[in-house]
Design a protein around this motif. Structure first.
Motif, short mmCIF file in Angstrom:
data_model
loop_
_atom_site.label_atom_id
_atom_site.label_comp_id
_atom_site.label_asym_id
_atom_site.label_seq_id
_atom_site.Cartn_x
_atom_site.Cartn_y
_atom_site.Cartn_z
N LEU A 12 0.85 -1.19 0.00
CA LEU A 12 0.00 0.00 0.00
C LEU A 12 0.88 1.24 0.00
O LEU A 12 1.91 1.28 0.68
N VAL A 13 0.49 2.25 -0.76
CA VAL A 13 1.18 3.54 -0.74
C VAL A 13 0.21 4.55 -0.14
O VAL A 13 -0.90 4.74 -0.65
N GLU A 14 0.62 5.18 0.94
CA GLU A 14 -0.21 6.14 1.66
C GLU A 14 0.39 7.54 1.50
O GLU A 14 1.50 7.79 1.93
N ASP A 15 -0.37 8.42 0.87
CA ASP A 15 0.06 9.81 0.67
C ASP A 15 -0.53 10.65 1.80
O ASP A 15 -1.74 10.77 1.93
N VAL A 16 0.34 11.26 2.61
CA VAL A 16 -0.13 12.03 3.77
C VAL A 16 0.16 13.53 3.62
O VAL A 16 0.39 14.23 4.60
N ALA A 17 0.11 14.02 2.38
CA ALA A 17 0.44 15.43 2.11
C ALA A 17 -0.41 16.39 2.94
O ALA A 17 0.07 17.45 3.34
N GLN A 41 4.69 5.10 3.26
CA GLN A 41 4.04 6.39 3.49
C GLN A 41 4.89 7.48 2.85
O GLN A 41 6.11 7.51 3.01
N THR A 42 4.23 8.37 2.10
CA THR A 42 4.93 9.49 1.47
C THR A 42 4.31 10.79 1.96
O THR A 42 3.12 10.86 2.25
N GLY A 43 5.14 11.81 2.05
CA GLY A 43 4.65 13.11 2.49
C GLY A 43 5.48 14.23 1.90
O GLY A 43 6.48 14.00 1.22
N THR A 44 5.05 15.45 2.16
CA THR A 44 5.70 16.63 1.60
C THR A 44 5.58 17.79 2.57
O THR A 44 4.64 17.84 3.37
N THR A 45 6.52 18.72 2.47
CA THR A 45 6.41 19.96 3.24
C THR A 45 5.74 21.07 2.45
O THR A 45 5.49 22.14 2.98
N SER A 46 5.44 20.82 1.17
CA SER A 46 4.92 21.89 0.32
C SER A 46 3.54 22.38 0.73
O SER A 46 3.15 23.49 0.38
N LYS A 47 2.79 21.58 1.47
CA LYS A 47 1.46 22.00 1.93
C LYS A 47 1.50 22.61 3.33
O LYS A 47 0.60 23.35 3.71
N PHE A 49 4.70 23.79 5.04
CA PHE A 49 5.79 24.75 5.27
C PHE A 49 5.62 25.90 4.28
O PHE A 49 5.09 26.93 4.61
N PHE A 50 6.07 25.73 3.06
CA PHE A 50 5.67 26.59 1.95
C PHE A 50 6.06 25.93 0.64
O PHE A 50 7.00 25.15 0.59
N PRO A 51 5.30 26.22 -0.43
CA PRO A 51 5.42 25.46 -1.67
C PRO A 51 6.80 25.50 -2.32
O PRO A 51 7.21 24.55 -2.96
N GLY A 52 7.54 26.59 -2.17
CA GLY A 52 8.83 26.70 -2.83
C GLY A 52 9.88 25.75 -2.29
O GLY A 52 10.87 25.47 -2.95
N VAL A 53 9.69 25.26 -1.08
CA VAL A 53 10.64 24.30 -0.50
C VAL A 53 10.15 22.91 -0.87
O VAL A 53 9.22 22.39 -0.27
N ARG A 54 10.78 22.34 -1.86
CA ARG A 54 10.36 21.03 -2.37
C ARG A 54 11.04 19.91 -1.61
O ARG A 54 12.04 19.36 -2.05
N GLN A 77 20.39 13.25 -6.68
CA GLN A 77 21.27 13.22 -5.51
C GLN A 77 20.54 13.54 -4.21
O GLN A 77 20.47 12.71 -3.34
N CYS A 78 20.04 14.78 -4.08
CA CYS A 78 19.36 15.14 -2.84
C CYS A 78 18.56 16.42 -3.05
O CYS A 78 18.77 17.14 -4.02
N ALA A 79 17.68 16.69 -2.12
CA ALA A 79 16.91 17.93 -2.16
C ALA A 79 17.84 19.10 -1.84
O ALA A 79 18.90 18.93 -1.23
N GLY A 80 17.44 20.31 -2.23
CA GLY A 80 18.26 21.49 -2.00
C GLY A 80 18.60 21.69 -0.53
O GLY A 80 17.74 21.59 0.35
N ALA A 81 19.87 21.99 -0.27
CA ALA A 81 20.35 22.14 1.11
C ALA A 81 19.69 23.32 1.82
O ALA A 81 19.39 23.24 3.01
N LEU A 82 19.44 24.41 1.11
CA LEU A 82 18.84 25.58 1.75
C LEU A 82 17.44 25.24 2.28
O LEU A 82 17.11 25.57 3.43
N GLY A 83 16.64 24.59 1.46
CA GLY A 83 15.30 24.20 1.90
C GLY A 83 15.34 23.27 3.09
O GLY A 83 14.53 23.39 4.03
N GLN A 84 16.28 22.33 3.08
CA GLN A 84 16.41 21.41 4.21
C GLN A 84 16.76 22.15 5.49
O GLN A 84 16.19 21.88 6.55
N ARG A 85 17.69 23.09 5.40
CA ARG A 85 18.09 23.85 6.59
C ARG A 85 16.95 24.75 7.09
O ARG A 85 16.75 24.88 8.29
#
Length: 200
Positions: A12-17, A41-47, A49-54, A77-85
């Motif tokens: 099962l894939v659970e989207d918890v956006a 389970q998959t999730g995102t910070t775009s909803k 935190f703010f949309p520009g931080v992917r 490779q990885c998500a942008g370091a600035l957004g992560q910080r």
């Protein structure tokens, strides 16, 4: 569904956006919390935190998680370091919790506004969902209406809606539309729903 996944050996894939944007204090348990052996389970910070931080995440069985890591490393490779910080610091300082509380209250108020407008403006035979969180309500058109045609006519009246057929791989949903209350103010909600109702 968890027991079926275990019995028949499917994942099962659970989207918890939108999970953290629920309007009630007590969210239902996630599928992953009930069955981490058969759920990714998959999730995102775009909803939240703010949309520009992917930034997103996935958690699941070890073998699947290892494959996801490999796929990620072989694509970008990885998500942008600035957004992560930025996100890390917001969590550390408690800002994300403060923001979530404000966001929940805002979206619940907008949701109630849209539901009231639907009650005033929709014709007999129309039905809509009462969301318990998130950004959207689903409207079922009366008499098997055509959501694609309605979307075309609505745009001519300055109202954007999304036909339900776009959310089904088999063409179902022709009489449904997704309505968003997240990016519009109160007056736009009232006016947009009134205009939409006049087209039905």
């Amino acid at each position: 569904v968890v027991e079926l996944a275990r019995r028949y050996g499917f994942l099962l894939v659970e989207d918890v956006a939108y999970r953290e944007l629920g309007f009630s204090e007590e969210p239902l348990p996630s599928l992953w919390s009930l069955a981490p052996d058969v759920v990714v389970q998959t999730g995102t910070t775009s909803k939240t935190f703010f949309p520009g931080v992917r930034l997103g995440w996935a958690v699941g069985p070890a073998e699947i998680s290892a494959r996801l890591v490999s796929a990620k490393q072989n694509t970008d490779q990885c998500a942008g370091a600035l957004g992560q910080r930025l996100f890390e610091e917001s969590v550390r300082r408690g800002w994300i919790d403060e923001q979530l509380e404000l966001s929940r209250a805002l979206y619940e108020r907008k949701c109630e506004r849209m539901l009231a407008a639907l009650g005033r403006s929709m014709p007999e035979g129309a039905h809509w969902t009462r969301p318990r969180g998130g950004f959207f309500s689903w409207l079922t058109l009366p008499d098997g209406g055509d959501s694609v045609e309605l979307a075309r006519r609505a745009v001519e009246q300055g109202v954007g809606i999304v036909p339900g057929t776009l959310f089904f791989p088999d063409g179902r949903g022709a009489d449904t539309v997704r309505l968003s209350f997240s990016m519009v103010d109160d007056a736009q909600i009232d006016d947009g729903i009134e205009r939409l109702g006049s087209l039905l």
